[in-house]
Scaffold this active site. Structure first.
Site, short mmCIF file in Angstrom:
data_model
loop_
_atom_site.label_atom_id
_atom_site.label_comp_id
_atom_site.label_asym_id
_atom_site.label_seq_id
_atom_site.Cartn_x
_atom_site.Cartn_y
_atom_site.Cartn_z
N GLY A 18 32.14 36.87 31.97
CA GLY A 18 31.33 35.70 32.84
C GLY A 18 29.65 36.22 32.56
O GLY A 18 29.69 37.34 33.37
N ASN A 116 36.50 43.29 36.09
CA ASN A 116 37.84 44.12 36.35
C ASN A 116 38.28 44.05 35.44
O ASN A 116 39.05 45.28 34.29
CB ASN A 116 38.77 43.88 37.93
N THR A 144 29.57 41.20 38.36
CA THR A 144 30.82 40.04 38.68
C THR A 144 30.57 39.37 39.60
O THR A 144 30.36 39.44 41.08
CB THR A 144 32.42 39.90 38.44
N ASP A 146 32.04 37.33 40.95
CA ASP A 146 33.73 36.83 42.33
C ASP A 146 33.62 37.42 42.95
O ASP A 146 34.20 37.56 43.78
CB ASP A 146 35.09 36.98 40.69
N LEU A 300 26.31 25.95 37.64
CA LEU A 300 24.62 26.38 36.84
C LEU A 300 24.91 27.63 38.63
O LEU A 300 23.67 27.66 38.48
CB LEU A 300 24.37 24.99 38.13
O1 F6P Z 1 34.79 35.64 36.33
C1 F6P Z 1 33.18 34.91 36.78
C2 F6P Z 1 33.67 33.46 36.66
O2 F6P Z 1 32.56 32.68 36.99
C3 F6P Z 1 34.67 32.77 37.86
O3 F6P Z 1 34.59 32.53 38.63
C4 F6P Z 1 35.32 31.60 36.76
O4 F6P Z 1 36.43 31.36 36.93
C5 F6P Z 1 35.04 31.86 35.72
O5 F6P Z 1 34.42 33.05 35.06
C6 F6P Z 1 34.88 30.94 34.25
O6 F6P Z 1 34.53 31.54 33.21
P1 F6P Z 1 34.58 30.92 32.56
O7 F6P Z 1 33.22 30.97 32.16
O8 F6P Z 1 34.75 32.02 30.92
O9 F6P Z 1 35.73 29.79 31.46
#
Ligand code: F6P
Length: 422
Positions: A18, A116, A144, A146, A300
């Site tokens: 992400g 990770n 990240t 997260d 967003l």
């Molecule tokens: O890993 C980062 C993150 O933004 C998480 O917080 C979220 O659950 C996930 O990616 C969403 O992933 P994707 O954009 O692949 O659906």
């Protein structure tokens, strides 16, 4: 003293997982540091997939100004992906292909910018050199929203989403408070973070006393207790007149089931989360009868470059530069991590840490950061979080009122190999 180059060759940079508001600042750090040392940089289109498919981008075709603009441009400038490399034993062909592509384009350093799961990919590639008799150095570069990477003080991308979340909690709460007497009594904000409650915790910076928003934070680190949640919402509305709730997308019930799953899984087997706010809102309406609003900022929050934290943007840039230094100094299987030496003023530096201590591990909120009732953050959590949202890094704006985000040419490198089925 700048590190000495170990050999000639190119550096390959790729973005993974992400994206964030500041991952491109890391790309700028990588490219500017490598240019300063005369090392050409290719970028892989869409992360590791670009390396497998030999879809490479020549960043040398970009102007200095275009690279500098990456520092204030959200999203992933070269494209990102979620793609898990199997082990060498399970899929040797993929690794052979990577080495073939690296060899064909004289790639001697590979920098993989992700979370990770991506650190795991970087670790696997760092072990390839020996296994396949090709001199490749691999550095994982942290990113990240997260904030769940082990070892590092924090993860580039997190400070900005934390700032967005704290500011949004504050602003929306001022709105709710204005009309609570005759209208909405409960506002629920859902934030990302997967299995870790760092982003939700950052909302806690919006207020300090029990009567200030957010009145409740729901963390994935605590199982959801419906009765306690409803009792707290009711007591807050009766005492304050209204109630702001911040819920992490990853909250689970006592049996470990997510309150809201989108029903899909990504390449790493992670359940796609999202939609917990409407579940909680329906509960509030049904059991307490209060009028509610809920919001799900979703992308967003992780793309909000207009509200980025300056600290975060600076750290993102710094890890990119450090990764180049480490690679050119001949290091392998490390990640530049942020090391904190003081909270206030916030002092930090970047140091190398072994990738094997980071890959596939998830750093959750320590119990000392959650209040005893599990609905708020402690003084220790505030001390940790507060510096990460410090400072503004506004992007330049044009006369049309919109940010002037950069756009690269992303010129493809001519392919030298037959295509590869993966
Ligand atoms: O890993 C980062 C993150 O933004 C998480 O917080 C979220 O659950 C996930 O990616 C969403 O992933 P994707 O954009 O692949 O659906």
């Amino acid at each position: 003293m700048p590190p000495r180059r170990t050999s000639s060759g190119r550096l390959l940079y790729a973005q993974s997982g992400g994206v964030t508001a500041v991952i491109n600042a890391t790309a700028a750090g990588v490219i500017e540091a490598a240019r300063a040392k005369g090392v050409p940089v290719y970028a892989a289109r869409n992360g590791i997939l670009g390396a497998l498919r030999e879809e490479l981008i020549d960043t040398g075709k970009e102007t200095k100004a275009a690279i500098a603009a990456l520092r204030h441009t959200p999203g992933g400038a070269f494209g990102s992906c979620r793609y898990k490399l199997k082990s060498l034993e399970a899929n040797r062909a993929e690794y052979e292909r990577l080495i073939e592509v690296f060899r064909a384009h004289d790639i001697r350093w590979f920098l993989y910018n992700g979370g990770n799961d991506s650190a795991d990919t970087a670790l696997k590639i760092s072990q390839l050199g020996k296994a396949m008799d090709y001199d490749i150095r691999c550095i994982g570069v942290p990113k990240t929203v997260d904030n769940d990477l082990a070892v590092t003080d924090c993860c580039p991308g997190f400070g900005s989403v934390a700032k967005y979340t704290a500011v949004s909690t504050l602003e929306a709460s001022l709105d709710v408070a204005s009309m609570a007497d005759t209208s909405t009594k409960v506002f629920i904000l859902e934030v990302m973070g997967r299995h870790a409650g760092w982003i939700a915790a950052a909302a806690g910076l919006a207020g300090e006393s029990a009567d200030e928003p957010p009145h409740l934070i729901l963390f994935p680190e605590r199982s959801f207790d419906e009765a306690a949640f409803l009792a707290r919402v009711k007591a807050t509305v009766e005492r304050v007149g209204w109630c702001t709730v911040v819920a992490s997308e990853g909250i689970r019930d006592a049996d470990g089931r997510f309150l809201a799953e989108a029903g899909t899984r990504d390449a790493f087997g992670h359940t796609q989360l999202g939609g917990v706010a409407p579940v909680l809102a329906a509960l509030v309406k049904e059991k307490l009868g209060y009028k509610y609003h809920w919001a799900l900022p979703d992308y967003l929050q992780r793309s909000a470059r207009h509200l980025a934290s300056r600290t975060d943007a600076e750290q993102a840039y710094a890890v990119g530069r450090a990764a180049v230094d480490y690679a050119l100094a001949g290091m392998n299987a490390v990640m530049p991590v942020i090391v904190r030496s003081s909270d206030a003023p916030y002092r930090w530096k970047v140091e190398p840490a072994p990738l094997h201590k980071i890959a596939n591990r998830e750093k959750k909120m320590p119990s000392g950061f959650l209040t005893r009732d599990g609905f708020g953050i402690t003084v220790a959590a505030r001390r940790y979080l507060a510096p990460l949202i410090q400072g503004e890094a506004h992007p330049p704006h044009g006369s049309d009122g919109l940010p002037r985000y950069g756009r690269l040419k992303n010129t493809s490198v001519a392919k030298k190999l037959p295509s590869f089925e993966h």
